[in-house]
Enzyme design. Structure first.
Site, PDB file in Angstrom:
ATOM      1  N   HIS A  83       0.994  -1.292  -0.448  1.00 59.34           N
ATOM      2  CA  HIS A  83       0.006   0.146   0.018  1.00 59.34           C
ATOM      3  C   HIS A  83       0.216   0.980   0.069  1.00 59.34           C
ATOM      4  CE1 HIS A  83      -3.461  -2.698   2.513  1.00 59.34           C
ATOM      5  NE2 HIS A  83      -3.051  -2.831   0.596  1.00 59.34           N
ATOM      6  N   CYS A 108      -7.221   1.162 -20.077  1.00 61.80           N
ATOM      7  CA  CYS A 108      -6.711   2.120 -18.811  1.00 61.80           C
ATOM      8  C   CYS A 108      -5.470   1.371 -18.250  1.00 61.80           C
ATOM      9  CB  CYS A 108      -7.641   2.469 -17.529  1.00 61.80           C
ATOM     10  SG  CYS A 108      -8.836   0.497 -17.396  1.00 61.80           S
TER      11      CYS A 108
HETATM   12  C1  PEP Z   1      -6.690  -3.609 -15.691  1.00 60.47           C
HETATM   13  O1  PEP Z   1      -6.409  -4.786 -15.338  1.00 60.47           O
HETATM   14  O2  PEP Z   1      -5.800  -3.469 -16.537  1.00 60.47           O
HETATM   15  C2  PEP Z   1      -7.240  -2.782 -14.227  1.00 60.47           C
HETATM   16  C3  PEP Z   1      -6.720  -1.162 -15.252  1.00 60.47           C
HETATM   17  O3  PEP Z   1      -6.794  -3.010 -13.781  1.00 60.47           O
HETATM   18  P1  PEP Z   1      -6.181  -3.756 -12.857  1.00 60.47           P
HETATM   19  O4  PEP Z   1      -4.801  -3.199 -12.711  1.00 60.47           O
HETATM   20  O5  PEP Z   1      -6.392  -2.317 -11.617  1.00 60.47           O
HETATM   21  O6  PEP Z   1      -5.997  -4.616 -12.156  1.00 60.47           O
END
Ligand code: PEP
Ligand code: MG
Length: 761
Positions: free
Chosen positions: A369, A684
């Site tokens: 964290h 993303c």
């Molecule tokens: C991903 O899996 O690309 C994503 C954006 O979510 P996280 O990194 O939070 O799993």
């Protein structure tokens, strides 16, 4: 040999103090020390071995063995009895030493007539500096009091050694490192950036002015009182009605209470005081032994418990009145690079942001964290550098460079100049980035790309305006659940989301519902053991099995939106029916608000993350029922390649620009254009924030990207210098090749076409 007299160790400690104060040089001082120890303990031999060049131990002084062997006899760590004591950091008390399987006879020492052996480690912090031994001819058992006395003396020796009064510290330490010389450490880059600053120690060792007690009886009473106060405090913590303790949190605090009441611990502390130490020095010595022992165990549970003991020891020091003075002497310097063995996110938030330029946390990893918070605060962080804190002094010059993964302690003037120049270049680059902050992200051929930031904590919010982004493309709501010690209540969630809305000033925010499970399990939740957590009970799966969790979150979001538009994104959707079931729950919450006369969102959009491969085979269906899609490439690629994203051995094995990925993105973009041209499909995952990858995504038809705030400007710069027309043709070709040249060919393209591919660091 008669047992040590009760006054023995204390008399000896006083004598040692006198020798320390004498104006003589190092070697004669050490010689004197060993002969005084031998005489006091009625031992025929007393020797000191100190660590040299990492793995060797050298006989530095002896009373009773051949003096000619001094500086000539060497043992490897783990070799012989002395090497064993050094490698285990545990005392060795033997009646008949030559019978021990580890016994290694060194003829030059003339050691053979001595049967009994008592060796104790000379430790400070968790580092073993060397070994102190006594030996006798007769086969006898040294009693506990003698062992205790020798441990106490070793502590005094460790203190002397640490001050460099005996030998140059660089001669004593692993790899020749010392707290006075320049040193370079390599670690894991956990938050990017370069920092040049001054070292500051987070919770450093307390400075103990007086090691030896004048009145041991009074000292024992002080210790007992402090222990009593400490226990009372811990008990009160458990009974407190303010803390809503349940489940695992309660178990953790209960375990902590058990340690506070641990008889073994208090016996060791009391024995150390009886041997002549002050209460503070006793706490320090017992903690050093515990650290040295625990840090050598492979048992993760035990290593974790070490933090409890560390914490208890710190509290005990505070009860003894030592809390206020530590080796930092109070004020945090400007441009501080903070060093910590371990650190929680709350500790970091306690510091004022404008003072800290860098962070070194020995035990941090990418998913800690503290790493998440450091990234959000834009503080460069390097982790995985065990031992560095012990070699760092308050006020040392430090350079931290997470690009090269290096920490330079006390760098030479030459190195400083190199980094100053590097920093100068970075500043120029930053100025170029700042200059385009308010310019639109439009390609040379006129395609507007939406650039959003990924966020999750309140400290991320200022980046929204500073970076010149269009909005928040991924708000990881689970982070708020991860940093707290208790589950956020409905009211907490409402005020948190309200703050997010207020600071976004009308820019769109995509709230992702809780993506818990896998490696994201809050401290207060019960950890379910799973063979493959990444494929386990996570995200939308938890939401559908525990609908109240999702409904409360949605209720909080609707209340916080207070009539403003609301975008909700569902993580880890594996099949369209899961999306539909979650959508039903969300719709019910909207109806509930409407029935109660509460404001409902002006516009509600519900989207899905594309991060489980099965959804790729239901693309058309999901495109018709979701309002938008966002490709979570971090998870999607780990599942596509069957390569765990958090396993360093395989995480980077497959290129994010391989033909497989290019084809995959192209299919998604084409399906979007075909079925629902007005629905946004964004990316993303981390790849969206890397300029070369972002270039490929845009070339494949993706018009919305969401990334870490610091990457907005470099990606915008790339977009503004890109003409997608020739790129599209190249990508068509690259989708069909069967080798690993895609990355180099895209780099070549960028160079040839003048597309700016720059990183902020
Ligand atoms: C991903 O899996 O690309 C994503 C954006 O979510 P996280 O990194 O939070 O799993
Ligand atoms: Mg994901």
């Amino acid at each position: 040999m008669p047992p040590v007299s009760v006054g023995g160790p204390r008399v000896l400690l006083r004598r040692l103090r006198e020798i320390m104060a004498e104006r003589i040089s190092a070697q004669p001082r050490l010689d004197k020390l060993v002969s005084v120890i031998a005489a006091n303990m009625v031992a025929e031999v007393c020797s000191v071995y100190l660590r040299r060049g990492g793995r060797e131990l050298e006989l530095f002084a002896t009373e009773g063995l051949n003096r000619t062997a001094v500086h000539k006899t060497h043992l490897n760590l783990g070799e012989g009895l002395v090497g064993l004591v050094a490698s285990t950091a545990v005392p060795l008390n033997l009646t008949n030493a030559p019978e021990h399987p580890n016994f290694a006879y060194r003829p030059e020492t003339g050691e053979d007539p001595f049967r009994s052996f008592l060796g104790v480690p000379i430790v400070r912090g968790e580092r073993v500096f060397g070994v102190l031994t006594v030996q006798n001819r007769t086969a006898r058992q040294y009693d506990e009091e003698e062992e205790e006395a020798l441990l106490t003396i070793a502590m005094v020796l460790a203190e002397v050694v640490a001050q460099g009064a005996l030998v140059d510290l660089s001669e004593l330490d692993e790899g020749g490192l010392s707290p006075t010389r320049p040193a370079v450490f390599r670690g894991d880059p956990l938050a990017e950036g370069i920092a040049i600053g001054t070292a500051y120690l987070h919770e450093p060792r307390v400075k103990i002015d007086s090691l030896i007690a004048d009145d041991p009886v009074a000292e024992l009473a002080r210790l007992d009182k402090a222990l009593g106060d400490l226990r009372q405090g811990v008990d009160a913590m458990l009974e407190s009605t303010e803390l809503d303790l349940s489940g695992e949190t309660r178990e953790v605090i209960e375990a902590y209470r058990l340690f506070a009441h641990d008889q073994g611990w208090s016996h060791r502390l009391r024995d150390a005081v009886r041997a002549g130490l002050t209460a503070e020095a006793a706490v320090e010595r017992v903690q050093d032994e515990t650290r040295a022992r625990f840090s050598r165990t492979d048992d993760a549970y035990l290593r974790e418990r070490l933090h409890d003991f560390d914490d208890l020891a710190r509290r005990l020091q505070r009860h003894l009145g030592l809390g206020g003075t530590n080796e930092n002497g109070g004020a945090i310097p400007a441009n501080a690079v903070v060093f910590a063995r371990a650190m929680g996110p709350a500790d970091l938030l306690d510091y004022s942001r404008d003072k800290i330029v860098g962070l070194v946390v020995e035990e941090a990893t990418a998913t800690s964290h503290i790493s998440i918070v450091a990234r959000a605060m834009g503080i460069p962080l390097i982790g995985g550098t065990i031992g560095i804190t012990d070699l760092t002094r308050l006020g040392d010059d430090v350079i931290l460079d997470s690009q090269s993964c290096e920490i330079h302690l006390r760098p030479s003037a030459e190195i400083m100049r190199v980094f100053d120049a590097k920093r100068g270049l970075l500043a120029q680059r930053e100025a170029r980035f700042a200059a385009i902050r308010d310019e639109p992200a439009v390609t040379k051929d006129g395609i507007r790309i939406a650039l959003n930031i990924n966020a999750g904590l309140l400290i991320d919010l200022p980046h929204l305006a500073e970076s010149g982004s269009d909005g928040i493309g991924l708000f990881r709501t689970e982070l708020q659940f991860l940093i707290g010690t208790t589950m956020p209540r409905l009211a907490d969630q409402i005020s948190f989301y309200k703050a997010v809305y207020d600071s976004a000033e009308g820019k769109p925010i995509t709230f992702r519902t809780l993506d818990l499970g896998g490696d994201k399990v809050p401290n207060y939740a019960r950890r379910v053991r799973e063979e493959n957590p990444a494929l386990g009970w996570r995200a939308i799966r938890i939401a559908l099995d525990r609908p109240a969790l999702l409904r409360y979150q949605v209720r909080a979001l609707i209340t916080a939106a207070n009539g403003r538009p609301l975008k909700i994104m569902l993580p880890m959707v594996s099949e369209v029916s899961e999306f539909q079931a979650a959508k039903l729950l969300i719709d019910r919450e909207v109806s509930r608000a409407a029935q109660r006369g509460s404001p409902v969102p002006a516009k509600l959009e519900i989207g899905a993350m594309v991060e489980v491969p099965s959804l790729l085979f239901e693309l058309h269906q999901i495109l018709t029922c979701a309002d938008f899609l966002s490709v979570g490439s971090n998870d999607l690629l780990q599942f596509i390649f069957a390569a765990d994203r958090s396993n360093p051995t395989v995480a980077r094995r497959y290129d994010t620009l391989s033909p497989a990925v290019l084809n995959l993105i192209r299919r998604i973009a084409l399906a979007g254009a075909d079925v629902a041209p007005r629905r946004t499909i964004s990316v993303c995952g981390e790849m969206a924030g890397r300029p070369l990858e972002a270039m490929a995504l845009v070339g494949l038809g993706i018009t919305s990207l969401s990334m870490q705030a610091s990457m907005i400007a470099p990606v915008k710069m790339m977009i503004r210098s890109l003409d997608t027309r020739p790129l599209r043709g190249l990508l068509e070709q690259l989708c069909t090749i069967n080798d690993r040249s895609t990355r180099s060919r895209l780099t070549e393209f960028a160079k040839h076409e003048g597309v700016v591919i720059e990183h902020p660091f």
